[in-house]
Design a protein around this motif. Structure first.
Motif, mmCIF file in Angstrom:
data_model
loop_
_atom_site.group_PDB
_atom_site.id
_atom_site.type_symbol
_atom_site.label_atom_id
_atom_site.label_comp_id
_atom_site.label_asym_id
_atom_site.label_seq_id
_atom_site.Cartn_x
_atom_site.Cartn_y
_atom_site.Cartn_z
ATOM 1 N N THR A 130 12.142 3.599 4.907
ATOM 2 C CA THR A 130 11.171 3.098 5.723
ATOM 3 C C THR A 130 11.612 3.609 7.561
ATOM 4 O O THR A 130 12.235 4.370 7.559
ATOM 5 C CB THR A 130 11.453 1.992 6.350
ATOM 6 O OG1 THR A 130 12.669 1.651 6.668
ATOM 7 C CG2 THR A 130 11.272 0.630 5.145
ATOM 8 N N ARG B 138 6.014 7.182 10.847
ATOM 9 C CA ARG B 138 5.130 7.582 9.432
ATOM 10 C C ARG B 138 5.617 7.188 8.426
ATOM 11 O O ARG B 138 6.462 6.213 8.203
ATOM 12 C CB ARG B 138 5.375 9.211 10.401
ATOM 13 C CG ARG B 138 7.096 9.693 9.598
ATOM 14 C CD ARG B 138 6.740 11.176 9.998
ATOM 15 N NE ARG B 138 8.031 10.985 9.794
ATOM 16 C CZ ARG B 138 8.876 11.847 9.051
ATOM 17 N NH1 ARG B 138 7.638 13.039 7.716
ATOM 18 N NH2 ARG B 138 9.597 12.219 8.378
ATOM 19 N N VAL C 94 3.326 6.231 4.213
ATOM 20 C CA VAL C 94 2.207 5.523 3.663
ATOM 21 C C VAL C 94 1.943 4.154 4.079
ATOM 22 O O VAL C 94 3.289 3.585 3.961
ATOM 23 C CB VAL C 94 2.522 5.503 2.260
ATOM 24 C CG1 VAL C 94 1.150 5.022 1.370
ATOM 25 C CG2 VAL C 94 2.791 7.255 2.023
ATOM 26 N N ASN C 95 1.144 3.999 4.378
ATOM 27 C CA ASN C 95 0.396 2.575 4.904
ATOM 28 C C ASN C 95 1.234 1.615 3.686
ATOM 29 O O ASN C 95 1.006 1.412 2.609
ATOM 30 C CB ASN C 95 -0.856 1.914 5.482
ATOM 31 C CG ASN C 95 -1.526 1.166 5.331
ATOM 32 O OD1 ASN C 95 -0.697 -0.174 5.299
ATOM 33 N ND2 ASN C 95 -2.685 0.948 5.893
ATOM 34 N N LYS D 270 0.136 -1.162 2.709
ATOM 35 C CA LYS D 270 -0.824 -2.053 2.349
ATOM 36 C C LYS D 270 -1.635 -1.286 1.118
ATOM 37 O O LYS D 270 -1.840 -1.284 0.056
ATOM 38 C CB LYS D 270 -1.973 -2.854 3.546
ATOM 39 C CG LYS D 270 -1.617 -3.047 4.007
ATOM 40 C CD LYS D 270 -2.605 -4.063 4.486
ATOM 41 C CE LYS D 270 -2.168 -5.412 5.431
ATOM 42 N NZ LYS D 270 -3.125 -6.291 6.576
ATOM 43 N N GLU D 271 -0.675 0.152 0.614
ATOM 44 C CA GLU D 271 -1.221 1.230 -0.225
ATOM 45 C C GLU D 271 -1.266 1.498 -1.267
ATOM 46 O O GLU D 271 -1.276 2.023 -2.080
ATOM 47 C CB GLU D 271 -1.974 2.141 0.645
ATOM 48 C CG GLU D 271 -3.368 2.017 1.336
ATOM 49 C CD GLU D 271 -3.687 3.387 2.212
ATOM 50 O OE1 GLU D 271 -3.085 4.425 2.395
ATOM 51 O OE2 GLU D 271 -4.538 2.340 3.063
ATOM 52 N N ASN E 187 5.397 2.770 6.166
ATOM 53 C CA ASN E 187 5.325 2.377 7.170
ATOM 54 C C ASN E 187 4.445 1.121 7.385
ATOM 55 O O ASN E 187 3.185 1.240 6.060
ATOM 56 C CB ASN E 187 4.129 3.408 7.345
ATOM 57 C CG ASN E 187 4.140 3.321 9.328
ATOM 58 O OD1 ASN E 187 2.771 2.959 8.997
ATOM 59 N ND2 ASN E 187 4.410 3.612 10.517
ATOM 60 N N ILE E 188 4.927 0.615 7.864
ATOM 61 C CA ILE E 188 4.195 -0.893 8.807
ATOM 62 C C ILE E 188 3.266 -0.669 9.807
ATOM 63 O O ILE E 188 4.007 -0.267 10.539
ATOM 64 C CB ILE E 188 5.097 -2.172 8.844
ATOM 65 C CG1 ILE E 188 5.440 -2.322 7.436
ATOM 66 C CG2 ILE E 188 3.468 -3.554 8.558
ATOM 67 C CD1 ILE E 188 6.790 -2.884 7.383
ATOM 68 N N LEU E 189 1.693 -0.182 9.371
ATOM 69 C CA LEU E 189 1.044 0.097 10.442
ATOM 70 C C LEU E 189 1.452 -0.827 12.169
ATOM 71 O O LEU E 189 1.282 -2.359 11.386
ATOM 72 C CB LEU E 189 -0.856 -0.316 10.488
ATOM 73 C CG LEU E 189 -0.969 0.920 9.888
ATOM 74 C CD1 LEU E 189 -2.002 0.914 9.410
ATOM 75 C CD2 LEU E 189 -0.250 2.880 10.242
ATOM 76 N N TYR F 220 1.229 -9.779 9.280
ATOM 77 C CA TYR F 220 0.246 -9.151 8.684
ATOM 78 C C TYR F 220 -0.807 -9.273 8.295
ATOM 79 O O TYR F 220 -1.702 -8.551 8.305
ATOM 80 C CB TYR F 220 1.748 -8.769 7.873
ATOM 81 C CG TYR F 220 1.889 -8.300 6.731
ATOM 82 C CD1 TYR F 220 1.569 -6.250 7.457
ATOM 83 C CD2 TYR F 220 1.588 -8.184 5.578
ATOM 84 C CE1 TYR F 220 1.481 -5.380 6.477
ATOM 85 C CE2 TYR F 220 1.453 -7.367 4.776
ATOM 86 C CZ TYR F 220 1.048 -5.631 5.107
ATOM 87 O OH TYR F 220 0.826 -4.674 3.625
ATOM 88 N N ASN G 223 -6.146 -3.034 9.853
ATOM 89 C CA ASN G 223 -5.507 -1.703 9.973
ATOM 90 C C ASN G 223 -6.435 -0.310 10.703
ATOM 91 O O ASN G 223 -6.047 0.069 11.622
ATOM 92 C CB ASN G 223 -4.911 -1.188 8.667
ATOM 93 C CG ASN G 223 -3.932 -1.621 7.615
ATOM 94 O OD1 ASN G 223 -3.270 -2.271 8.214
ATOM 95 N ND2 ASN G 223 -3.821 -1.636 6.374
ATOM 96 N N ASN G 224 -7.357 -0.777 10.972
ATOM 97 C CA ASN G 224 -8.384 -0.375 12.215
ATOM 98 C C ASN G 224 -8.035 -0.803 12.802
ATOM 99 O O ASN G 224 -8.511 0.307 14.155
ATOM 100 C CB ASN G 224 -9.437 -0.086 11.480
ATOM 101 C CG ASN G 224 -10.046 -0.213 9.439
ATOM 102 O OD1 ASN G 224 -9.172 0.679 9.354
ATOM 103 N ND2 ASN G 224 -10.837 -0.538 9.756
#
Lengths: 245, 245
Positions: A175, A179, A181-182, A184-185, A216-218, B237, B242-243
């Motif tokens: 984690t 930076r 990968v998001n 959610k993806e 990565n948690i945005l 969350y 995300n945008n």
């Protein structure tokens, strides 16, 4: 006969278990409340019971009738409790199922909250670095809301643990607040291990080499980072398969 | 001249602000650390600064040089701090943007953690029932990790707040540990308000009548419920787009 004196030798012995040093020396720890007592009894881990009423006596297990003042002293709680027990530490078991690796988590409230969420979302094993706060600390047990007996634990050298996970063909997710990968993806599969880092410093950089991917948690740039137990819980939530429950 | 005595009248006045009663009477509260001081200065809320070095002096704001012992007494912290300030409470503003309604949250650590996650995930307004723990409690401020100044607050009667939200055409989501729509299936729009209930008792049942829908976070039946700040954070969350970030 009821034990009333705080200087009683048993009371002293129990009080010692409030310290990590003695818990490690004896392989024992304290629990409180009938909910946890029941779970520890089911697992055959209870060594002694101490309570303010004889109702809590269980055949075959040494029982001590003690004053409320003693229970209050041992429980460290304002409100006190009716029953406590001396319990053998859970065996260190094999790594299995969904795994969360804790790299130097320091706050007992955070470790307890991580355990509670881990059980809620179907994590099986918690791997802890040697410098993570003691699992058997009373504040950890309290914050876990009685969930400590529902997980598998492994405490040890994290390099060794990561090599073991690699051998078992786990996918390891680090984690990072900046930076990766998001979250959610990401599609987690059942052999996933996620790493949660220290509250202030995050995951040790030297462990990045074991990671298949960084998560990565945005979050808003107004906020530097999430609380460690919140970040862990959100990832557990995403790892959980709704069909499980 | 440096203030050294804990009996100094200013010190007594500042110490009073550790109590809710005096914070309400004066409309003031204490903050510590240069990060929060900077944010409060930007918002024009700082009334007095007290520090152990003259470096912290700011033109136009009364400044007090004080001993470390005094700062330690006022900060309630083991480690102490270099600078503190007396700050005017933020104005109660209008409800706007994404809303989280807190129904009788009692633990200051939970309120602080909810504020931190709310800022992280773009929640705009926190509505608090009158019996929710005081926002200006030092433990709340500490657990929020300096995020308190980034939100809109509204404290008052929740029935009135819900009617206002209805009037503004908000969609109101209650939370329930037993039933409701799986969180993963909900599509939030920008006029959403979620309700987080008390740690032990959950959301008051009388508020269900205001809800367009009840949210349920699916968890294992081994675990009774999630920690309130964890549940709130997971919903934030899911509400976050995300945008935005």
């Amino acid at each position: 006969m009821k034990i009333e004196s705080l200087n009683n030798s048993n009371v002293k012995r129990w009080k010692n278990l409030l310290e990590k040093k003695y818990r490690e020396q004896e392989g024992l720890f304290l629990i409180e409340g009938d909910h946890l007592l029941k779970e520890a009894l089911n697992l055959g881990l209870v060594k002694e019971i101490m309570a303010n009423e004889e109702d809590f006596e269980v055949p075959g297990i040494p029982f001590y009738l003690v004053s409320d003042a003693i229970l209050k002293k041992l429980s460290n709680q304002v409100s006190g409790t009716k029953v406590m027990a001396v319990v053998r530490k859970m065996e260190e078991k094999e790594i299995r199922g969904k795994v969360c690796v804790l790299d130097n988590i320091q706050d007992p409230g955070n470790l307890g909250a991580i355990i509670r969420s881990a059980v809620a979302f179907g994590i099986d094993t918690i791997v802890m670095s040697k410098d993570t706060v003691d699992l058997y600390n009373d504040k950890v047990i309290r914050a876990s809301e009685g969930m400590i007996f529902h997980l598998n634990y492994y405490r040890g050298d994290l390099d060794e643990a990561f090599l073991k996970l690699k051998e078992m063909e786990y996918k390891i997710y680090g984690t990072n607040v900046k930076r990766g990968v998001n979250l959610k993806e990401i599609k987690f599969d059942c052999k996933s291990a996620i790493i949660i880092g220290n509250e202030g410093k995050g995951m040790r950089e030297e462990y990045q080499k074991y990671c298949d991917s960084l998560i990565n948690i945005l979050i808003s740039d107004k906020c530097e980072s999430l609380n460690a137990s919140v970040a862990a819980s959100i990832i557990f939530y995403e790892m959980s398969d709704n069909n499980e429950f």
